[in-house]
Scaffold this active site. Sequence first.
Site, PDB file in Angstrom:
ATOM      1  N   GLY A 150      79.523  49.592  29.290  1.00 54.93           N
ATOM      2  CA  GLY A 150      78.156  49.848  29.747  1.00 54.93           C
ATOM      3  C   GLY A 150      78.005  50.860  30.855  1.00 54.93           C
ATOM      4  O   GLY A 150      76.948  51.472  31.005  1.00 54.93           O
ATOM      5  N   ASP A 184      77.525  48.662  35.290  1.00 63.61           N
ATOM      6  CA  ASP A 184      76.114  48.932  34.996  1.00 63.61           C
ATOM      7  C   ASP A 184      75.199  47.848  35.563  1.00 63.61           C
ATOM      8  O   ASP A 184      74.303  48.147  36.339  1.00 63.61           O
ATOM      9  CB  ASP A 184      75.908  49.122  33.480  1.00 63.61           C
ATOM     10  CG  ASP A 184      76.477  47.982  32.634  1.00 63.61           C
ATOM     11  OD1 ASP A 184      77.110  47.067  33.192  1.00 63.61           O
ATOM     12  OD2 ASP A 184      76.288  48.004  31.407  1.00 63.61           O
ATOM     13  N   ASP A 206      74.866  40.737  36.851  1.00 62.49           N
ATOM     14  CA  ASP A 206      73.993  39.707  36.268  1.00 62.49           C
ATOM     15  C   ASP A 206      74.470  38.351  36.802  1.00 62.49           C
ATOM     16  O   ASP A 206      74.171  37.996  37.933  1.00 62.49           O
ATOM     17  CB  ASP A 206      74.091  39.829  34.745  1.00 62.49           C
ATOM     18  CG  ASP A 206      73.036  39.055  33.994  1.00 62.49           C
ATOM     19  OD1 ASP A 206      72.055  38.629  34.611  1.00 62.49           O
ATOM     20  OD2 ASP A 206      73.179  38.872  32.773  1.00 62.49           O
ATOM     21  N   GLY A 225      77.360  37.850  37.658  1.00 57.50           N
ATOM     22  CA  GLY A 225      78.364  38.233  38.650  1.00 57.50           C
ATOM     23  C   GLY A 225      79.782  37.995  38.177  1.00 57.50           C
ATOM     24  O   GLY A 225      80.736  38.407  38.826  1.00 57.50           O
ATOM     25  N   LEU A 249      81.942  41.372  37.499  1.00 55.40           N
ATOM     26  CA  LEU A 249      82.327  42.103  38.701  1.00 55.40           C
ATOM     27  C   LEU A 249      83.299  41.278  39.554  1.00 55.40           C
ATOM     28  O   LEU A 249      84.265  41.820  40.104  1.00 55.40           O
ATOM     29  CB  LEU A 249      81.080  42.469  39.516  1.00 55.40           C
ATOM     30  CG  LEU A 249      81.247  43.593  40.516  1.00 55.40           C
ATOM     31  CD1 LEU A 249      81.664  44.888  39.829  1.00 55.40           C
ATOM     32  CD2 LEU A 249      79.954  43.813  41.300  1.00 55.40           C
ATOM     33  N   LYS A 298      70.553  42.184  38.963  1.00 55.23           N
ATOM     34  CA  LYS A 298      69.620  41.104  38.578  1.00 55.23           C
ATOM     35  C   LYS A 298      69.935  39.907  39.457  1.00 55.23           C
ATOM     36  O   LYS A 298      70.695  39.011  39.070  1.00 55.23           O
ATOM     37  CB  LYS A 298      69.825  40.734  37.102  1.00 55.23           C
ATOM     38  CG  LYS A 298      69.453  41.814  36.116  1.00 55.23           C
ATOM     39  CD  LYS A 298      69.593  41.251  34.699  1.00 55.23           C
ATOM     40  CE  LYS A 298      69.400  42.288  33.646  1.00 55.23           C
ATOM     41  NZ  LYS A 298      69.697  41.768  32.292  1.00 55.23           N
ATOM     42  N   ARG A 335      72.483  53.438  23.714  1.00 50.49           N
ATOM     43  CA  ARG A 335      73.282  53.943  24.841  1.00 50.49           C
ATOM     44  C   ARG A 335      72.930  55.386  25.200  1.00 50.49           C
ATOM     45  O   ARG A 335      73.120  55.820  26.325  1.00 50.49           O
ATOM     46  CB  ARG A 335      74.779  53.877  24.511  1.00 50.49           C
ATOM     47  CG  ARG A 335      75.349  52.471  24.397  1.00 50.49           C
ATOM     48  CD  ARG A 335      76.870  52.530  24.403  1.00 50.49           C
ATOM     49  NE  ARG A 335      77.490  51.325  23.881  1.00 50.49           N
ATOM     50  CZ  ARG A 335      77.776  50.250  24.590  1.00 50.49           C
ATOM     51  NH1 ARG A 335      77.467  50.190  25.863  1.00 50.49           N
ATOM     52  NH2 ARG A 335      78.363  49.212  24.025  1.00 50.49           N
TER      53      ARG A 335
HETATM   54  P1  IMP Z   1      77.756  39.314  34.290  1.00 55.04           P
HETATM   55  O1  IMP Z   1      79.214  39.086  34.096  1.00 55.04           O
HETATM   56  O2  IMP Z   1      76.925  38.141  33.826  1.00 55.04           O
HETATM   57  O3  IMP Z   1      77.373  39.763  35.695  1.00 55.04           O
HETATM   58  O4  IMP Z   1      77.332  40.431  33.274  1.00 55.04           O
HETATM   59  C1  IMP Z   1      77.515  41.714  33.558  1.00 55.04           C
HETATM   60  C2  IMP Z   1      77.696  42.489  32.277  1.00 55.04           C
HETATM   61  O5  IMP Z   1      76.773  42.092  31.272  1.00 55.04           O
HETATM   62  C3  IMP Z   1      77.407  43.937  32.561  1.00 55.04           C
HETATM   63  O6  IMP Z   1      78.621  44.634  32.753  1.00 55.04           O
HETATM   64  C4  IMP Z   1      76.679  44.408  31.341  1.00 55.04           C
HETATM   65  O7  IMP Z   1      77.582  45.058  30.472  1.00 55.04           O
HETATM   66  C5  IMP Z   1      76.150  43.182  30.654  1.00 55.04           C
HETATM   67  N1  IMP Z   1      74.697  43.063  30.834  1.00 55.04           N
HETATM   68  C6  IMP Z   1      74.032  42.217  31.648  1.00 55.04           C
HETATM   69  N2  IMP Z   1      72.714  42.384  31.562  1.00 55.04           N
HETATM   70  C7  IMP Z   1      72.524  43.384  30.660  1.00 55.04           C
HETATM   71  C8  IMP Z   1      71.351  44.045  30.140  1.00 55.04           C
HETATM   72  O8  IMP Z   1      70.187  43.752  30.489  1.00 55.04           O
HETATM   73  N3  IMP Z   1      71.562  45.028  29.237  1.00 55.04           N
HETATM   74  C9  IMP Z   1      72.822  45.391  28.824  1.00 55.04           C
HETATM   75  N4  IMP Z   1      73.932  44.815  29.294  1.00 55.04           N
HETATM   76  C10 IMP Z   1      73.785  43.821  30.202  1.00 55.04           C
HETATM   77 MG    MG Z   2      79.248  46.017  31.415  1.00 50.00          MG
END
Ligand code: IMP
Ligand code: MG
Length: 182
Positions: A47, A106, A109, A111, A114, A137, A171
């Site tokens: 992403g 990108d 969300d 977390g 990361l 977010k 994308r």
């Molecule tokens: P996390 O592990 O829940 O923080 O998710 C993070 C990953 O989910 C990011 O690296 C994105 O690739 C993907 N992601 C989260 N929200 C979105 C979105 O709204 N659109 C596209 N990808 C998302």
């Molecule tokens: Mg990602």
Amino acid sequence: MDTQASTSPELEVIFTPEAIAQRLGEMAREVADARLDNLMVAAILKGSFVFAADLIRALHGVGLAPEVDFMTLSSYRKARASSGQVSILRDMDLDVRGRNVLIVDDVLDSGRTLAFAKDLIAARGARAIKTCVLLDKRSKRAVHIEPDYCAFECPDIFVVGYGMDVAHRYRELPFVGRVVHE
Ligand code: IMP
Ligand code: MG
């Protein structure tokens, strides 16, 4: 190119190319101010590939010359909701030991992605780790992590474009938008 004219009716623009470019310039100056010598950028694929490409050129614009590597992580699969499990699909090539590393992703969300990348790079002996995300977010956080650099806070909506996809689509869009009708 007129962004609006190239937008299909199913897409609503959330962050324009101009707004993104301006924030990247500002973030690059913040990164430069941190004086991280021997800097390595670790971009989390897929992403972040457009964001990382623009960010490293913004970093060049403020006089930085980072080495760049990529790691493909997956937590989403085809679903829109995070599975909670993060896995390495493709690892980095460069050795992070003793390096200042800027992790680029990108969306922050839950977390988990990361936090996983940060823990992994820390375990491998990086000197200092900073995190940089295009979108935060905040309301969705499941693990405790705050980005060091963030371009925009983002509402809890699923966004596409500027490298981000839903089922491998969108994308290529130069803006961050949301799918209104599918
Ligand atoms: P996390 O592990 O829940 O923080 O998710 C993070 C990953 O989910 C990011 O690296 C994105 O690739 C993907 N992601 C989260 N929200 C979105 C979105 O709204 N659109 C596209 N990808 C998302
Ligand atoms: Mg990602």
